[in-house]
Design an enzyme around this catalytic site. Sequence first.
Site, PDB file in Angstrom:
ATOM      1  N   CYS A 178      -2.582   3.068   7.661  1.00  0.00           N
ATOM      2  CA  CYS A 178      -3.985   2.782   7.970  1.00  0.00           C
ATOM      3  C   CYS A 178      -4.191   2.481   9.462  1.00  0.00           C
ATOM      4  O   CYS A 178      -3.220   2.365  10.219  1.00  0.00           O
ATOM      5  CB  CYS A 178      -4.437   1.591   7.143  1.00  0.00           C
ATOM      6  SG  CYS A 178      -3.687   0.063   7.726  1.00  0.00           S
ATOM      7  N   ASP A 181       2.370   2.495   2.662  1.00  0.00           N
ATOM      8  CA  ASP A 181       2.420   3.105   3.998  1.00  0.00           C
ATOM      9  C   ASP A 181       3.804   2.929   4.615  1.00  0.00           C
ATOM     10  O   ASP A 181       4.501   1.974   4.294  1.00  0.00           O
ATOM     11  CB  ASP A 181       1.361   2.484   4.914  1.00  0.00           C
ATOM     12  CG  ASP A 181      -0.044   2.865   4.480  1.00  0.00           C
ATOM     13  OD1 ASP A 181      -0.177   3.770   3.647  1.00  0.00           O
ATOM     14  OD2 ASP A 181      -0.999   2.245   4.975  1.00  0.00           O
ATOM     15  N   CYS A 227       0.808  -1.233   0.000  1.00  0.00           N
ATOM     16  CA  CYS A 227       0.000   0.000   0.000  1.00  0.00           C
ATOM     17  C   CYS A 227       0.837   1.277   0.000  1.00  0.00           C
ATOM     18  O   CYS A 227       0.298   2.354  -0.190  1.00  0.00           O
ATOM     19  CB  CYS A 227      -0.893   0.016   1.231  1.00  0.00           C
ATOM     20  SG  CYS A 227       0.112  -0.022   2.721  1.00  0.00           S
ATOM     21  N   CYS A 281      -0.773  -5.485   6.986  1.00  0.00           N
ATOM     22  CA  CYS A 281      -0.436  -4.268   7.734  1.00  0.00           C
ATOM     23  C   CYS A 281       0.406  -4.622   8.965  1.00  0.00           C
ATOM     24  O   CYS A 281       1.293  -3.854   9.358  1.00  0.00           O
ATOM     25  CB  CYS A 281      -1.695  -3.545   8.180  1.00  0.00           C
ATOM     26  SG  CYS A 281      -2.907  -3.367   6.861  1.00  0.00           S
TER      27      CYS A 281
END
Length: 133
Positions: free
Chosen positions: A59, A36, A34, A103
């Site tokens: 996130c 991040d 993503c 994540c």
Amino acid sequence: MRYSEKVMEHFKNPRNVGEIKDADGIGHVGNPVCGDIMELYIKVKDNVIVDAKFKTFGCGAAVATSSMVTELVKGKTVDEALTLSNKAVAEALGGLPQIKMHCSMLAEEALKSAIDDYLKKKPAKIGEARRKK
Ligand code: FES
């Protein structure tokens, strides 16, 4: 997709946000899925992680896992911290939706990156301590 209450609680009130100015190890990682990013700082004394802080640009699951990983590693030896997996962090949060498990990898990798940095700097730190004596 539903987050556990614990994930939501750590997302809304993340623990240990910020940086440690004189950190012994700093980890910088990015999530290729993503984009991040996460930075994790550790303070080590006598081979024990005495403090950990993080900055995450990502996130909710990334923020919650960063918060939890900093809580879990405090008081652990460097070797114990190296065995902490993303799954253990997710479990401590009451689980993560499968689609958000990637994540939690960011938290595990940021911790390992900070420990790597600490271990690389360690000989210099020992030399510094000897010079002060
Ligand atoms: Fe990027 Fe979660 S979507 S770390």
